[in-house]
Design a protein around this motif. Structure first.
Motif, PDB file in Angstrom:
ATOM      1  N   SER A  75     -63.260   1.342  24.006  1.00 27.19           N
ATOM      2  CA  SER A  75     -63.425   2.678  23.409  1.00 27.19           C
ATOM      3  C   SER A  75     -62.528   3.716  23.949  1.00 27.19           C
ATOM      4  CB  SER A  75     -64.914   3.047  23.461  1.00 27.19           C
ATOM      5  OG  SER A  75     -65.782   2.049  22.767  1.00 27.19           O
ATOM      6  N   VAL A  76     -62.500   3.804  25.230  1.00 28.73           N
ATOM      7  CA  VAL A  76     -61.932   4.810  26.040  1.00 28.73           C
ATOM      8  C   VAL A  76     -60.307   5.297  25.358  1.00 28.73           C
ATOM      9  CG1 VAL A  76     -60.670   5.424  28.373  1.00 28.73           C
ATOM     10  CG2 VAL A  76     -62.950   4.453  28.171  1.00 28.73           C
ATOM     11  N   PRO A  77     -59.540   4.105  24.920  1.00 27.53           N
ATOM     12  CA  PRO A  77     -58.371   4.742  24.634  1.00 27.53           C
ATOM     13  C   PRO A  77     -58.331   5.555  23.248  1.00 27.53           C
ATOM     14  CG  PRO A  77     -58.326   2.246  24.970  1.00 27.53           C
ATOM     15  CD  PRO A  77     -59.670   2.814  25.185  1.00 27.53           C
ATOM     16  N   PHE A  78     -59.416   5.447  22.639  1.00 24.17           N
ATOM     17  CA  PHE A  78     -59.513   6.558  21.450  1.00 24.17           C
ATOM     18  C   PHE A  78     -59.581   7.784  21.683  1.00 24.17           C
ATOM     19  CE2 PHE A  78     -61.361   2.470  19.895  1.00 24.17           C
ATOM     20  CZ  PHE A  78     -61.029   2.398  18.537  1.00 24.17           C
ATOM     21  N   LEU A  79     -59.835   8.209  23.380  1.00 23.72           N
ATOM     22  CA  LEU A  79     -59.613   9.505  23.678  1.00 23.72           C
ATOM     23  C   LEU A  79     -58.327  10.197  23.427  1.00 23.72           C
ATOM     24  CD1 LEU A  79     -61.846   9.369  27.063  1.00 23.72           C
ATOM     25  CD2 LEU A  79     -62.443  10.384  24.487  1.00 23.72           C
ATOM     26  N   VAL A  80     -57.350   8.965  23.641  1.00 21.26           N
ATOM     27  CA  VAL A  80     -55.761   9.709  23.620  1.00 21.26           C
ATOM     28  C   VAL A  80     -55.256   9.316  22.283  1.00 21.26           C
ATOM     29  CG1 VAL A  80     -55.473   9.053  25.985  1.00 21.26           C
ATOM     30  CG2 VAL A  80     -54.925   7.226  24.125  1.00 21.26           C
ATOM     31  N   ARG A  81     -55.914   8.662  21.426  1.00 17.35           N
ATOM     32  CA  ARG A  81     -55.287   8.659  19.994  1.00 17.35           C
ATOM     33  C   ARG A  81     -55.014  10.055  19.432  1.00 17.35           C
ATOM     34  NH1 ARG A  81     -57.737   3.611  16.501  1.00 17.35           N
ATOM     35  NH2 ARG A  81     -56.703   4.636  14.777  1.00 17.35           N
ATOM     36  N   PRO A  82     -56.002  11.125  19.491  1.00 15.31           N
ATOM     37  CA  PRO A  82     -55.578  12.288  18.887  1.00 15.31           C
ATOM     38  C   PRO A  82     -54.153  12.700  19.382  1.00 15.31           C
ATOM     39  CG  PRO A  82     -57.968  12.475  19.425  1.00 15.31           C
ATOM     40  CD  PRO A  82     -57.267  10.978  19.888  1.00 15.31           C
ATOM     41  N   LEU A  83     -53.942  12.707  20.672  1.00 10.89           N
ATOM     42  CA  LEU A  83     -52.804  12.985  21.145  1.00 10.89           C
ATOM     43  C   LEU A  83     -51.480  12.490  20.870  1.00 10.89           C
ATOM     44  CD1 LEU A  83     -51.073  14.510  23.378  1.00 10.89           C
ATOM     45  CD2 LEU A  83     -51.409  12.652  25.069  1.00 10.89           C
ATOM     46  N   GLY A  84     -51.672  10.938  20.412  1.00  8.89           N
ATOM     47  CA  GLY A  84     -50.665  10.045  19.818  1.00  8.89           C
ATOM     48  C   GLY A  84     -50.723  10.612  18.194  1.00  8.89           C
ATOM     49  N   GLY A  85     -51.761  11.015  17.665  1.00 10.43           N
ATOM     50  CA  GLY A  85     -51.548  11.451  16.256  1.00 10.43           C
ATOM     51  C   GLY A  85     -51.030  12.661  16.269  1.00 10.43           C
ATOM     52  N   VAL A  86     -50.810  13.744  17.090  1.00 11.92           N
ATOM     53  CA  VAL A  86     -50.248  14.922  17.262  1.00 11.92           C
ATOM     54  C   VAL A  86     -48.844  14.739  17.246  1.00 11.92           C
ATOM     55  CG1 VAL A  86     -49.706  16.935  18.429  1.00 11.92           C
ATOM     56  CG2 VAL A  86     -52.131  16.472  17.876  1.00 11.92           C
ATOM     57  N   VAL A  87     -48.524  13.877  18.413  1.00  7.53           N
ATOM     58  CA  VAL A  87     -47.007  13.645  18.621  1.00  7.53           C
ATOM     59  C   VAL A  87     -46.275  13.041  17.280  1.00  7.53           C
ATOM     60  CG1 VAL A  87     -45.511  12.253  20.103  1.00  7.53           C
ATOM     61  CG2 VAL A  87     -47.388  13.557  21.118  1.00  7.53           C
ATOM     62  N   PHE A  88     -46.971  11.812  16.937  1.00  7.00           N
ATOM     63  CA  PHE A  88     -46.326  10.912  15.989  1.00  7.00           C
ATOM     64  C   PHE A  88     -46.456  11.810  14.511  1.00  7.00           C
ATOM     65  CE2 PHE A  88     -47.313   7.557  19.118  1.00  7.00           C
ATOM     66  CZ  PHE A  88     -45.934   7.312  19.564  1.00  7.00           C
ATOM     67  N   GLY A  89     -47.368  12.563  14.475  1.00  4.12           N
ATOM     68  CA  GLY A  89     -47.601  13.079  13.096  1.00  4.12           C
ATOM     69  C   GLY A  89     -46.600  14.381  12.639  1.00  4.12           C
ATOM     70  N   ILE A  90     -46.287  14.967  14.114  1.00  4.95           N
ATOM     71  CA  ILE A  90     -45.229  16.148  14.210  1.00  4.95           C
ATOM     72  C   ILE A  90     -43.798  15.341  13.768  1.00  4.95           C
ATOM     73  CG2 ILE A  90     -44.145  17.875  15.361  1.00  4.95           C
ATOM     74  CD1 ILE A  90     -46.624  18.367  16.549  1.00  4.95           C
ATOM     75  N   LEU A  91     -43.513  14.386  14.609  1.00  2.00           N
ATOM     76  CA  LEU A  91     -42.317  13.688  14.366  1.00  2.00           C
ATOM     77  C   LEU A  91     -42.271  13.113  13.067  1.00  2.00           C
ATOM     78  CD1 LEU A  91     -42.233  11.677  17.785  1.00  2.00           C
ATOM     79  CD2 LEU A  91     -40.858  13.552  17.250  1.00  2.00           C
ATOM     80  N   GLY A  92     -43.164  12.698  12.597  1.00  3.76           N
ATOM     81  CA  GLY A  92     -43.210  11.860  11.201  1.00  3.76           C
ATOM     82  C   GLY A  92     -42.918  12.737  10.073  1.00  3.76           C
ATOM     83  N   ASP A  93     -43.431  14.012  10.268  1.00  3.49           N
ATOM     84  CA  ASP A  93     -43.152  15.195   9.200  1.00  3.49           C
ATOM     85  C   ASP A  93     -41.581  15.811   9.369  1.00  3.49           C
ATOM     86  OD1 ASP A  93     -45.426  15.142   7.805  1.00  3.49           O
ATOM     87  OD2 ASP A  93     -46.496  16.277   8.971  1.00  3.49           O
ATOM     88  N   LYS A  94     -41.102  15.475  10.662  1.00  3.74           N
ATOM     89  CA  LYS A  94     -39.837  16.177  10.766  1.00  3.74           C
ATOM     90  C   LYS A  94     -38.570  15.254  10.649  1.00  3.74           C
ATOM     91  CE  LYS A  94     -37.234  18.577  14.279  1.00  3.74           C
ATOM     92  NZ  LYS A  94     -37.130  19.157  15.869  1.00  3.74           N
ATOM     93  N   PHE A  95     -38.847  13.952  11.114  1.00 11.15           N
ATOM     94  CA  PHE A  95     -37.661  13.032  11.016  1.00 11.15           C
ATOM     95  C   PHE A  95     -37.957  11.770   9.874  1.00 11.15           C
ATOM     96  CE2 PHE A  95     -37.655  14.525  15.536  1.00 11.15           C
ATOM     97  CZ  PHE A  95     -36.307  15.268  15.378  1.00 11.15           C
ATOM     98  N   GLY A  96     -39.058  11.875   9.559  1.00 12.77           N
ATOM     99  CA  GLY A  96     -39.458  10.742   8.429  1.00 12.77           C
ATOM    100  C   GLY A  96     -40.510   9.618   8.958  1.00 12.77           C
ATOM    101  N   ARG A  97     -41.099   8.864   8.076  1.00 11.39           N
ATOM    102  CA  ARG A  97     -42.206   8.016   8.237  1.00 11.39           C
ATOM    103  C   ARG A  97     -41.530   6.711   8.937  1.00 11.39           C
ATOM    104  NH1 ARG A  97     -43.850  12.677   6.533  1.00 11.39           N
ATOM    105  NH2 ARG A  97     -44.926  12.618   4.476  1.00 11.39           N
TER     106      ARG A  97
END
Length: 501
Positions: A75-97
């Motif tokens: 369960s603990v890794p779920f704590l960093v999933r939002p951080l991964g979501g922020v980083v990869f989400g911004i990159l995905g909207d900028k550079f593509g999926r």
């Protein structure tokens, strides 16, 4: 900044409708589903080996604490999933999926592979659980952008009238991956025996992640960018607002304030879906063996049989949602969860194989109602320019709640001694699902938000165009009728006033 004049909307014509190449669509689904399958392969292996991992990495604790500690590491890794979501989400909207999904799958493969390399507590002491946690944190970071990106990838590649069916294959990959993980554990257990599985056999499933990851990377790297994102970039270039290397940034605050209703729908749907998912597929194997003292092998076989059935139901629900809509499944599944979860756990606690199977089958069918439509709903509620960022962030914040499910339930059952705590937990979550289903807008057979319609072929495009014009005509007629009624009300009021005649 130079202001531009607001122009009138141009009529939609046949060339504005995107025709989706069937071959590219199949490759996109395969590439996206494989990453999801690998994620859930690890979840399946981890869930079914939790009792062994507890003994390997937490040997000094009691059996109950070992189980809770192993599930807590899950369960603990779920704590960093939002951080991964922020980083990869911004990159995905900028550079593509496509580019971002190539990165997430390789990080996920390497971190999962590394779990198999970690020495036991007996060999290196406290460093064993620490290294396990670090590997799980790396997994959590990469997964933060994986499911959201994969769902978007499939949705943006799918025709509007088939998005439910195509999206359902993403979680088909989840179930298949989990089934493969669970089946592989059963196979290893039968081939190696309990002693060798405990000593070194548990490492083998984690080693498989590396070759699977490279296969996924190859498939994703070979794909083109999604039509919807490419159309978004082309429009920006045409409007001379931006060039292809520098796109306008949308702040997280703007996303939260402008799209809060969509974010709320995403959070509600993800919570009810993933809590049910983790309850059935991650927690239940431990519940059957540890709390009900049921034969571990028999429990595994029952859940594997349930998952095989789910594979057949999954695409059927996706296909049906394209006909009758997504909302009926969200609302119906949530009501079913509220009404039938407690009876299901009565059957699970009956100590009779047939009733145990039926109880788990009820939960599985209700879970199918959610995962059959989730991948087609979530990408459709956000516009293209913020779709990855908004979905990844809201999805992974929601998963913080859902990811705690195995640990929370294990602790509640251990603390209270009440074997029906899992049922009460699901019933509370069901209320969230009902509210979400009632509040969400129907997305079936509609273009993605902010995108032009997409069709399978030119014939379907002509039908969409004809229906589009019919819809406009109907709206114009409705407005004309409203104007007539307003004019009549206006005249009635004028007749009542002597100076307005």
């Amino acid at each position: 900044m130079k202001k531009t004049k607001k122009t009138r909307n141009k009529p939609l014509n046949i060339n504005d409708i995107t025709i989706i190449d069937d071959g590219k669509l199949k490759k996109a689904i395969t590439a996206a589903a494989l990453g999801n399958a690998m994620e859930w392969f690890d979840f399946g292996v981890y869930g079914f080996l939790a009792y062994i991992l507890g003994q390997v990495f937490f040997p000094d604790a009691s059996p109950s604490v070992q189980m809770i500690a192993a599930l807590a590491t899950f369960s603990v890794p779920f704590l960093v999933r939002p951080l991964g979501g922020v980083v990869f989400g911004i990159l995905g909207d900028k550079f593509g999926r496509q580019k971002v999904l190539s990165v997430t799958i390789i990080i996920m493969a390497i971190s999962t592979f590394c779990i198999g390399l970690i020495p036991s507590y007996a060999a290196i002491g406290i460093w064993a659980p620490i290294l396990l946690l670090l590997a799980k944190l790396a997994q959590g970071f990469s997964i933060g952008g994986e499911y959201s990106g994969a769902a978007i990838f499939v949705a943006e590649y799918s025709p509007d009238r088939k998005r439910g069916f195509m999206g359902s294959w993403l979680d088909f990959g989840s179930i298949a991956g989990f089934l493969l993980g669970a089946g592989f554990v059963v196979l290893l257990s039968s081939l190696l025996g309990e002693a060798r599985l405990h000593d070194w056999g548990w490492r083998i499933p984690f080693f498989l992640a590396l070759p699977l990851g490279f296969i996924g990377l190859y498939l994703r790297h070979a794909l083109e960018e999604t039509p919807a994102f490419q159309q978004h970039v082309d429009n920006l270039e045409k409007n001379e607002k931006i060039n292809s290397d520098h796109q306008p940034k949308v702040s997280l605050k703007e996303i939260a304030t402008k799209y809060w209703k969509s974010l709320a729908v995403c959070v509600g749907l993800v919570i009810v879906t993933n809590v049910t998912y983790y309850m059935l597929l991650t927690y239940m194997p431990s519940y059957l063996s540890h709390n009900l003292h049921y034969s571990a092998d028999h429990g595994l076989l029952i859940i594997i049989a349930i998952m095989v059935g789910m594979l057949f139901v999954q695409p059927a629900i996706g296909l049906l949602s394209d006909k009758i809509g997504r909302k009926p499944f969200v609302i119906g599944g949530s009501i079913g969860l509220l009404l039938f979860t407690y009876p299901a756990f009565i059957m699970i606690n009956s100590d009779m194989v047939g009733f145990i199977f039926l109880g788990l089958l009820v939960l599985a069918i209700l879970l199918n109602c959610f995962i059959g439509v989730m991948a087609s709903i979530l990408p459709a509620i956000f516009p293209t320019n913020v779709r990855y960022s908004a979905l990844a962030i809201s999805f992974n914040i929601s998963v913080l709640v859902a990811g705690a499910t195995p640990t929370a339930i294990a602790w509640l059952v251990e603390t209270t001694g009440n074997l029906y705590m899992p049922a009460f937990y699901l019933m509370v979550v069901a209320v969230i699902g009902i509210v979400t289903g009632l509040k969400m807008k129907e997305t079936a057979n509609k273009p993605l938000r902010g995108a032009t319609p997409a069709a399978s072929d030119r014939s379907e495009a002509k039908q969409i165009l004809s229906e589009h014009y019919d819809n406009i005509e109907q709206k114009v007629e409705d407005i004309e009728q409203q104007l007539k009624e307003l004019e009549k009300k206006r005249q009635d009021l004028i007749d009542q006033h002597p100076k307005l005649d």
